[in-house]
Motif scaffolding. Sequence first.
Motif, PDB file in Angstrom:
ATOM      1  N   TYR A  71      -0.002  -1.383   0.417  1.00 11.41           N
ATOM      2  CA  TYR A  71       0.096   0.204   0.118  1.00 11.41           C
ATOM      3  C   TYR A  71       0.804   1.540   0.507  1.00 11.41           C
ATOM      4  CZ  TYR A  71      -4.000  -3.205   1.022  1.00 11.41           C
ATOM      5  OH  TYR A  71      -4.734  -4.123   1.006  1.00 11.41           O
ATOM      6  N   LEU A  83      -3.881   3.239   6.633  1.00 12.61           N
ATOM      7  CA  LEU A  83      -3.599   2.675   6.979  1.00 12.61           C
ATOM      8  C   LEU A  83      -2.036   2.207   7.705  1.00 12.61           C
ATOM      9  CD1 LEU A  83      -4.385  -0.857   6.730  1.00 12.61           C
ATOM     10  CD2 LEU A  83      -3.845  -1.396   5.109  1.00 12.61           C
ATOM     11  N   ASP A 161      -6.730  -7.599   8.285  1.00 16.89           N
ATOM     12  CA  ASP A 161      -8.290  -7.954   7.065  1.00 16.89           C
ATOM     13  C   ASP A 161      -7.823  -7.445   5.863  1.00 16.89           C
ATOM     14  OD1 ASP A 161      -8.572 -10.163   8.118  1.00 16.89           O
ATOM     15  OD2 ASP A 161     -10.644  -9.488   9.230  1.00 16.89           O
ATOM     16  N   TRP A 162      -7.604  -6.256   6.701  1.00 20.48           N
ATOM     17  CA  TRP A 162      -7.981  -4.636   5.639  1.00 20.48           C
ATOM     18  C   TRP A 162      -5.936  -5.050   4.522  1.00 20.48           C
ATOM     19  CZ3 TRP A 162      -7.750   1.314   7.289  1.00 20.48           C
ATOM     20  CH2 TRP A 162      -7.948   1.827   6.666  1.00 20.48           C
ATOM     21  N   ASP A 166      -7.596  -5.504   0.956  1.00 18.12           N
ATOM     22  CA  ASP A 166      -7.667  -4.132   0.311  1.00 18.12           C
ATOM     23  C   ASP A 166      -8.828  -3.732   1.313  1.00 18.12           C
ATOM     24  OD1 ASP A 166      -6.793  -1.924  -0.948  1.00 18.12           O
ATOM     25  OD2 ASP A 166      -8.213  -3.326  -2.601  1.00 18.12           O
ATOM     26  N   LYS A 167      -8.928  -2.248   1.113  1.00 18.88           N
ATOM     27  CA  LYS A 167     -10.010  -1.647   2.090  1.00 18.88           C
ATOM     28  C   LYS A 167     -11.142  -2.424   2.018  1.00 18.88           C
ATOM     29  CE  LYS A 167     -10.844   2.458  -1.191  1.00 18.88           C
ATOM     30  NZ  LYS A 167     -10.977   3.227  -0.918  1.00 18.88           N
ATOM     31  N   PRO A 168     -11.863  -1.926   3.386  1.00 19.33           N
ATOM     32  CA  PRO A 168     -12.910  -2.754   3.248  1.00 19.33           C
ATOM     33  C   PRO A 168     -14.447  -1.737   2.927  1.00 19.33           C
ATOM     34  CG  PRO A 168     -12.471  -1.553   5.372  1.00 19.33           C
ATOM     35  CD  PRO A 168     -10.928  -1.372   4.504  1.00 19.33           C
ATOM     36  N   PHE A 171     -15.670   0.570   6.765  1.00 16.97           N
ATOM     37  CA  PHE A 171     -15.064   0.641   7.817  1.00 16.97           C
ATOM     38  C   PHE A 171     -16.164   0.355   9.038  1.00 16.97           C
ATOM     39  CE2 PHE A 171     -13.286   3.096   4.039  1.00 16.97           C
ATOM     40  CZ  PHE A 171     -12.365   2.427   4.664  1.00 16.97           C
TER      41      PHE A 171
END
Length: 322
Positions: A71, A83, A161-162, A166-168, A171
Amino acid sequence: SSRIGLIIKQWYQRRVRGTKLLFEDLLVTQAQTGGGGSGGATMEQILNDIAADITQKIPDMFDIEDAVEKYPVKYEESMNTVLVQEMERFNRLCDVIKTSLINLQKAIKGLVVMSDALEKVSGSLLVGKVPELWSKSSYPSLKPLGSYVNDLVARLKFLKDWFDNDKPNCFWISAFYFNQAFLTGVKQNYARKYTIPIDKLDLDFEVLPCDDIDNSPEDGAYIKGLFLEGARWDSKKMSLAESLPKILYDTMPVIWLKPNIAKDISTEGKYVSPVYKTSARQGQLSTTGHSTNFVLAINVPTIKPQKHWVLRGTCLLCSLDD
């Protein structure tokens, strides 16, 4: 009748707080006197078990190099930076916790000196309180030790998990150590996408009729994990409503954070609700210029006038005390 209901609610909250303080005092007294009778585990064994259990529950540190590689800093995606910075903050907290627990276990075995700092940590662990040493490096929390550790593990899982997936789509706003960085990231993405100066933007809000959502919005972000105090959410009328008897908190559904030009955002028919990290509703001004407890104000739809909810002290909380 609503005024009587408010008085009853305040009385109930005082009794809950009083009972909590009483039990804390009893636990401290019991720990100081060793209060346990003969034949049971020794204080040292209990401490060692608590320290070992917490150490085992907390996962390994995040690999920041891997995170930066996966990232990287990107002009069009501020969430990458959010993140990585969150991972760094939680790494520092976990390092403080694990180091103190490992040293405590060594001190119990006589391998290192039991310092004043470790004495204080052991005293807190025995009565189920979060040690002050941890609190100094932690996000604000009023939870007892067991709940604090479970909450910390859940926050770490959210970030893991993010990183993995990848981003949820939605949030968990309460999971962030520094919520304001996330909120700034939401506005920054919008500002860069539409080439609007970020200082002309603010957040508008839309409460959605669901507790989770499996897609992400075109602009802004979906958030979940907030609790209402002093009111409840009426999902049929999509409005604030009076709390039900003896129910202090209500879970809010998903809220859509919608960046917009500040002067175009209307608060008509809305209650401008403050959002706090904990129910203490107070904090200090940090070095970043942000409060350590206040997060932001969210415009929540209401049929009743604003002053109705102001009198009830209605607010939104990121986390509860239990």
